[in-house]
Design a protein around this motif. Sequence first.
Motif, short mmCIF file in Angstrom:
data_model
loop_
_atom_site.label_atom_id
_atom_site.label_comp_id
_atom_site.label_asym_id
_atom_site.label_seq_id
_atom_site.Cartn_x
_atom_site.Cartn_y
_atom_site.Cartn_z
N ALA A 125 0.84 -1.21 0.00
CA ALA A 125 0.00 0.00 0.00
C ALA A 125 0.87 1.25 0.00
O ALA A 125 0.58 2.23 -0.72
N LEU A 126 1.95 1.25 0.78
CA LEU A 126 2.86 2.39 0.83
C LEU A 126 3.52 2.63 -0.53
O LEU A 126 3.61 3.77 -1.00
N ILE A 127 3.96 1.57 -1.18
CA ILE A 127 4.56 1.69 -2.51
C ILE A 127 3.53 2.23 -3.50
O ILE A 127 3.85 3.08 -4.35
N SER A 128 2.29 1.77 -3.40
CA SER A 128 1.24 2.26 -4.30
C SER A 128 1.00 3.75 -4.09
O SER A 128 0.90 4.52 -5.05
N VAL A 129 0.92 4.18 -2.84
CA VAL A 129 0.69 5.60 -2.53
C VAL A 129 1.88 6.43 -3.02
O VAL A 129 1.69 7.50 -3.63
N LEU A 130 3.10 5.96 -2.78
CA LEU A 130 4.28 6.69 -3.26
C LEU A 130 4.31 6.76 -4.78
O LEU A 130 4.68 7.80 -5.35
N SER A 131 3.93 5.68 -5.44
CA SER A 131 3.91 5.67 -6.91
C SER A 131 2.91 6.68 -7.44
O SER A 131 3.20 7.43 -8.38
N ILE A 132 1.73 6.72 -6.83
CA ILE A 132 0.72 7.70 -7.26
C ILE A 132 1.21 9.12 -7.00
O ILE A 132 1.06 10.01 -7.84
N PHE A 133 1.83 9.33 -5.84
CA PHE A 133 2.35 10.65 -5.49
C PHE A 133 3.43 11.08 -6.49
O PHE A 133 3.42 12.21 -6.98
N LEU A 134 4.36 10.19 -6.81
CA LEU A 134 5.42 10.51 -7.77
C LEU A 134 4.85 10.74 -9.16
O LEU A 134 5.33 11.61 -9.91
N LEU A 135 3.84 9.98 -9.53
CA LEU A 135 3.21 10.15 -10.84
C LEU A 135 2.56 11.52 -10.94
O LEU A 135 2.70 12.22 -11.95
N ILE A 136 1.88 11.93 -9.88
CA ILE A 136 1.23 13.25 -9.88
C ILE A 136 2.29 14.35 -9.90
O ILE A 136 2.16 15.34 -10.63
N CYS A 137 3.36 14.20 -9.12
CA CYS A 137 4.42 15.21 -9.09
C CYS A 137 5.13 15.32 -10.43
O CYS A 137 5.47 16.42 -10.88
N CYS A 138 5.38 14.20 -11.10
CA CYS A 138 6.08 14.21 -12.39
C CYS A 138 5.21 14.81 -13.48
O CYS A 138 5.72 15.44 -14.41
N ARG A 139 3.93 14.66 -13.42
CA ARG A 139 3.03 15.21 -14.44
C ARG A 139 2.93 16.73 -14.33
O ARG A 139 2.71 17.41 -15.31
#
Length: 141
Positions: A125-139
């Motif tokens: 779950a933590l990896i999923s949240v971090l992935s979504i956070f990084l995806l939003i930041c990179c966009r």
Amino acid sequence: MNTCMGVPVILSYPHLMWAEKDLKDSILGLNASDNYNTEINFEPNLGYPIVGNIRMQFNMILRPTKFGNQDVELTKNLPKAMFPLFWLDNSFAFTDILVEEINTKLLDMLTLAEIAQWTLIGVGALISVLSIFLLICCRKK
């Protein structure tokens, strides 16, 4: 046993408990009670038997018998009936020390597996949240 070995023996509960009334009434001295039940207690988490009483009665079928084409004189006047031979009470019980040792070893492993399960779910779950956070930041860049 009759069909597999040709022996006229029938297994039943002691004192023909739960047998048909006609059969029980044909034999004197039967006193069936709930004390003759077969009981096995299982450990609820792992399913292994802890305590058990397995009770069974061996009965012989009585009937007139022939040897070749001739009646056997001793059995000529026998009625067709079931004759109780003996009954067995096979009991077993694990000692408290053995039950505690099994519970300690196996339940500790189950507890460890459950902790590992929830830890891996949390990490996922933590990896999923971090992935979504990084995806939003990179966009945004």
